[in-house]
Scaffold this motif. Sequence first.
Motif, PDB file in Angstrom:
ATOM      1  N   SER A 151      37.256  48.965  41.388  1.00 27.10           N
ATOM      2  CA  SER A 151      37.544  49.578  42.702  1.00 27.10           C
ATOM      3  C   SER A 151      36.785  48.053  43.437  1.00 27.10           C
ATOM      4  O   SER A 151      36.823  47.994  44.494  1.00 27.10           O
ATOM      5  CB  SER A 151      36.597  50.660  42.952  1.00 27.10           C
ATOM      6  OG  SER A 151      35.784  50.474  42.888  1.00 27.10           O
ATOM      7  N   PHE A 152      36.017  46.829  43.169  1.00 28.73           N
ATOM      8  CA  PHE A 152      35.274  46.113  43.143  1.00 28.73           C
ATOM      9  C   PHE A 152      35.676  44.801  43.540  1.00 28.73           C
ATOM     10  O   PHE A 152      36.024  44.306  41.753  1.00 28.73           O
ATOM     11  CB  PHE A 152      33.935  46.597  43.528  1.00 28.73           C
ATOM     12  CG  PHE A 152      32.778  45.601  43.604  1.00 28.73           C
ATOM     13  CD1 PHE A 152      31.897  44.657  43.501  1.00 28.73           C
ATOM     14  CD2 PHE A 152      32.363  45.991  45.284  1.00 28.73           C
ATOM     15  CE1 PHE A 152      31.138  43.502  44.326  1.00 28.73           C
ATOM     16  CE2 PHE A 152      31.916  44.726  46.104  1.00 28.73           C
ATOM     17  CZ  PHE A 152      31.135  43.633  45.345  1.00 28.73           C
ATOM     18  N   ASP A 153      35.288  44.168  43.937  1.00 28.08           N
ATOM     19  CA  ASP A 153      35.704  42.645  44.506  1.00 28.08           C
ATOM     20  C   ASP A 153      35.106  41.665  45.220  1.00 28.08           C
ATOM     21  O   ASP A 153      35.299  42.409  46.916  1.00 28.08           O
ATOM     22  CB  ASP A 153      37.815  42.971  44.377  1.00 28.08           C
ATOM     23  CG  ASP A 153      37.846  41.607  43.476  1.00 28.08           C
ATOM     24  OD1 ASP A 153      39.233  41.171  43.789  1.00 28.08           O
ATOM     25  OD2 ASP A 153      37.030  40.551  43.265  1.00 28.08           O
ATOM     26  N   ASN A 154      34.237  40.876  45.399  1.00 26.40           N
ATOM     27  CA  ASN A 154      33.957  40.782  46.760  1.00 26.40           C
ATOM     28  C   ASN A 154      33.809  39.276  45.744  1.00 26.40           C
ATOM     29  O   ASN A 154      33.238  38.640  44.969  1.00 26.40           O
ATOM     30  CB  ASN A 154      32.685  40.458  47.128  1.00 26.40           C
ATOM     31  CG  ASN A 154      32.319  40.575  48.507  1.00 26.40           C
ATOM     32  OD1 ASN A 154      32.547  39.575  48.794  1.00 26.40           O
ATOM     33  ND2 ASN A 154      31.971  41.427  49.501  1.00 26.40           N
ATOM     34  N   PRO A 155      34.583  37.506  46.698  1.00 24.19           N
ATOM     35  CA  PRO A 155      34.590  36.707  46.224  1.00 24.19           C
ATOM     36  C   PRO A 155      33.119  36.271  46.472  1.00 24.19           C
ATOM     37  O   PRO A 155      32.572  34.971  46.049  1.00 24.19           O
ATOM     38  CB  PRO A 155      34.657  36.142  47.084  1.00 24.19           C
ATOM     39  CG  PRO A 155      35.452  36.900  49.062  1.00 24.19           C
ATOM     40  CD  PRO A 155      34.865  37.824  47.807  1.00 24.19           C
ATOM     41  N   LEU A 156      32.258  36.588  46.751  1.00 23.55           N
ATOM     42  CA  LEU A 156      30.368  35.978  46.887  1.00 23.55           C
ATOM     43  C   LEU A 156      29.880  36.415  45.392  1.00 23.55           C
ATOM     44  O   LEU A 156      28.563  36.335  45.362  1.00 23.55           O
ATOM     45  CB  LEU A 156      29.825  37.332  47.750  1.00 23.55           C
ATOM     46  CG  LEU A 156      28.294  37.078  48.794  1.00 23.55           C
ATOM     47  CD1 LEU A 156      27.965  35.311  49.451  1.00 23.55           C
ATOM     48  CD2 LEU A 156      28.121  37.921  49.757  1.00 23.55           C
ATOM     49  N   TYR A 157      30.727  37.560  44.704  1.00 22.53           N
ATOM     50  CA  TYR A 157      29.726  38.102  43.675  1.00 22.53           C
ATOM     51  C   TYR A 157      30.671  37.689  42.165  1.00 22.53           C
ATOM     52  O   TYR A 157      30.676  38.706  41.285  1.00 22.53           O
ATOM     53  CB  TYR A 157      29.363  39.392  43.849  1.00 22.53           C
ATOM     54  CG  TYR A 157      28.349  39.856  44.879  1.00 22.53           C
ATOM     55  CD1 TYR A 157      29.192  40.915  45.667  1.00 22.53           C
ATOM     56  CD2 TYR A 157      27.245  39.405  44.576  1.00 22.53           C
ATOM     57  CE1 TYR A 157      27.798  41.602  46.638  1.00 22.53           C
ATOM     58  CE2 TYR A 157      26.135  39.832  46.019  1.00 22.53           C
ATOM     59  CZ  TYR A 157      26.552  41.050  46.847  1.00 22.53           C
ATOM     60  OH  TYR A 157      25.928  40.946  47.723  1.00 22.53           O
ATOM     61  N   SER A 158      31.435  36.563  42.898  1.00 21.24           N
ATOM     62  CA  SER A 158      32.455  36.295  41.444  1.00 21.24           C
ATOM     63  C   SER A 158      31.304  35.826  40.117  1.00 21.24           C
ATOM     64  O   SER A 158      32.358  36.257  39.470  1.00 21.24           O
ATOM     65  CB  SER A 158      32.945  35.027  41.495  1.00 21.24           C
ATOM     66  OG  SER A 158      32.398  33.391  42.104  1.00 21.24           O
ATOM     67  N   GLU A 159      30.272  35.640  39.989  1.00 19.75           N
ATOM     68  CA  GLU A 159      29.221  35.302  39.075  1.00 19.75           C
ATOM     69  C   GLU A 159      29.460  36.436  38.407  1.00 19.75           C
ATOM     70  O   GLU A 159      28.716  37.027  37.185  1.00 19.75           O
ATOM     71  CB  GLU A 159      28.071  34.766  39.580  1.00 19.75           C
ATOM     72  CG  GLU A 159      27.059  34.067  38.079  1.00 19.75           C
ATOM     73  CD  GLU A 159      27.589  33.227  36.725  1.00 19.75           C
ATOM     74  OE1 GLU A 159      27.336  32.092  37.802  1.00 19.75           O
ATOM     75  OE2 GLU A 159      28.645  33.250  36.608  1.00 19.75           O
ATOM     76  N   GLU A 160      28.176  37.330  39.352  1.00 18.84           N
ATOM     77  CA  GLU A 160      27.355  38.963  38.788  1.00 18.84           C
ATOM     78  C   GLU A 160      28.951  39.783  38.295  1.00 18.84           C
ATOM     79  O   GLU A 160      28.692  40.891  37.216  1.00 18.84           O
ATOM     80  CB  GLU A 160      27.612  39.568  40.203  1.00 18.84           C
ATOM     81  CG  GLU A 160      26.451  39.104  40.365  1.00 18.84           C
ATOM     82  CD  GLU A 160      25.838  37.434  41.613  1.00 18.84           C
ATOM     83  OE1 GLU A 160      27.213  37.635  41.456  1.00 18.84           O
ATOM     84  OE2 GLU A 160      24.870  36.612  41.942  1.00 18.84           O
ATOM     85  N   MET A 161      29.855  39.562  38.344  1.00 19.03           N
ATOM     86  CA  MET A 161      31.162  40.466  37.992  1.00 19.03           C
ATOM     87  C   MET A 161      31.661  40.007  37.035  1.00 19.03           C
ATOM     88  O   MET A 161      32.136  41.029  35.663  1.00 19.03           O
ATOM     89  CB  MET A 161      33.001  40.698  38.965  1.00 19.03           C
ATOM     90  CG  MET A 161      32.799  41.081  40.429  1.00 19.03           C
ATOM     91  SD  MET A 161      31.906  42.453  40.186  1.00 19.03           S
ATOM     92  CE  MET A 161      33.034  43.178  39.832  1.00 19.03           C
ATOM     93  N   VAL A 165      33.616  50.761  38.933  1.00 21.04           N
ATOM     94  CA  VAL A 165      32.861  49.631  39.696  1.00 21.04           C
ATOM     95  C   VAL A 165      34.073  47.908  39.201  1.00 21.04           C
ATOM     96  O   VAL A 165      34.432  47.323  40.314  1.00 21.04           O
ATOM     97  CB  VAL A 165      31.399  48.937  39.766  1.00 21.04           C
ATOM     98  CG1 VAL A 165      31.053  47.559  39.942  1.00 21.04           C
ATOM     99  CG2 VAL A 165      30.380  50.241  39.889  1.00 21.04           C
TER     100      VAL A 165
END
Lengths: 250, 384
Positions: free
Chosen positions: B106-116, B103
Amino acid sequence: MMGRLPLLLALTVLAGPAVAEHPAECRVAEHLVENSFPLPQVARAIAAKKLTVLVVGAGSSMLPGPGGAKNAYPARLQAALSQKLPGVAVAVSTDVKLRRTAAQMAAALPADLAAAKPALLVWQTGTVDAMQGVDQDQFAQALDNGINVARAAGADVVLIDAQYSPRTESMIALANYTENMRWVAVQQEVPLFDRFNIMKLWSDLGTFDFYSATKKLDMAERVHDCIGRLLSDLVVEAAKPDAATPPGLQ
Amino acid sequence: MAPVSTERDLRLDLFRGLALWLIFLDHIPSNAVSWITIRNYGFSDATEIFVFISGYTAAFVYGRAMQEHGFIVASARLLKRAWQIYVAHVFLFAIYLAEIAYVAHSFDNPLYSEEMGVLDFLKSPDVTIIQALLLKFKPVNMDVLPLYIVLLVGFAPVLWLLIRAPSLALIASAVLYALMWGFAWNLPAYPSGNWVFNPFAWQLLFVFGAWCALGGARNLSRFLHSRVLVTLATAYLAFAFCIAMTWYVPRLGTLVPKFVGEMLYPIDKTNLDVLRILHFLSLAVITVYFVPADWPFLRLRVFRPLIICGQHSLEIFCLGVFLSFAGHFVFTEVSNRVVVHVLVSVAGIAIMVGTAALLSWYKRVERQGPRPPITKPGYAGDNT
């Protein structure tokens, strides 16, 4: 020339409500926005034609990039409120920093409230607490403290819970924290903007694809725009004078 | 000394198998099929069933060993079992690390910068892996096995006391539970907080199961079939059901009087809230009342899959956790529609049943022992 006037009038009449309404993708979640408790301070501020809102949150209340501040939901909330409340001066200020737990935000609240003197505090929390495994009792206590401090400073409170993130769902144990927040909101009679279930509905319906990996900001901006609009719905509905009774008892 | 019963109660395997299926369905996040599991309709869930039955069977198996071979041998066997479970937990953690690393990559999304940020621990693997080996860092949904390990490691003296003075052991367990609530005892977790399943709290269910196995159930049996108790249990289950409905239809929540809400919430799963214990006991009372031990329907073919899953509970539990990771991966990479939820759930259960059947076959083959030596013809005993 005269022939076109009725056409123009007709178009304006038709287009008027469309401009005031939300885009379709936001509207699908409208029924999940529950204005179960009233916001008397906000009602008073609207009557006085000056509404200040303070948004306190962590990473999910901001967007990266140069246009981040004006595309994140606090700024969208200001735009939506200005549109819905013509003649009222709406100002939304923010205190948004990454990686803050509820306790840390509650500790910063007195200073924030003294500086901004808002009629409404929008408090987004829960994600960082879940990521750090904060003790449930301490989390509930931090929420209670924050709400009491805000009320003492003459501000209404609206809570916002965590985002729905399907990819990291199996890694962050959000359920207890969202549940805890819901219970504190009911006990303290504070409206809860259920961002988690709204985003879950969008994901289930396919409105937004939260699984996709992208570096572009367009989906994030649309999501934040919808959140700002739906939040403004909640605030305006709850501030109406007849919003005193919870919907179930009407 | 209380006599240890020798027949394996099929109901135990049946309900433990059921608990394993429910735990698998519940462990896949956002699984539409998890709506059929019991956690949505009351206060307790499959974890209570699993811990209770594990206590029951642990007392059943190791109690007999303690009576026949003494304290030391039984303790050694318990520690060996705890070690096996520890190894299984570490194996599952390795699979979890693989999923997270994938994960993160392969996963990047500016909406979830906190969750990452949850993937930050991958940046300091030395600390995190040591904490995982010490059972302080536990990924989401991998909390039951460490609980089971701790309960087994401490079980030998408790079993000794249960065999000699069962009521005293149960009372001591209840006292420990009460002290836990009073002093907020729990084991520490990493990076902060405590264990999601507090061993000081959940030991009560485990010891209660063990107590039932060692004769307590027989003492209670007259009491268990009384109408008053069954009526009370049904009433409590109905109450829990109504409260559960308010979670899904928030408007009903306004019908709940405030003082009731204040007494109920929060319903603490970590520290095994009393409401959850009562809900589980009510379910147990109703079950025992309607499903007697010698119920002929238990031997029906339709229950066989559940029973064989229950008979290999540790292996099937680990397989269930692994399949829930795989199921979540399928939702993420392939499709998230309800049809896929149903397919993945059914496939997962089918794999669990198939593996259990395979394990039963292995056991049968092993029990037959090594091949008899080939005797030369003409000698006495020419009866191959």
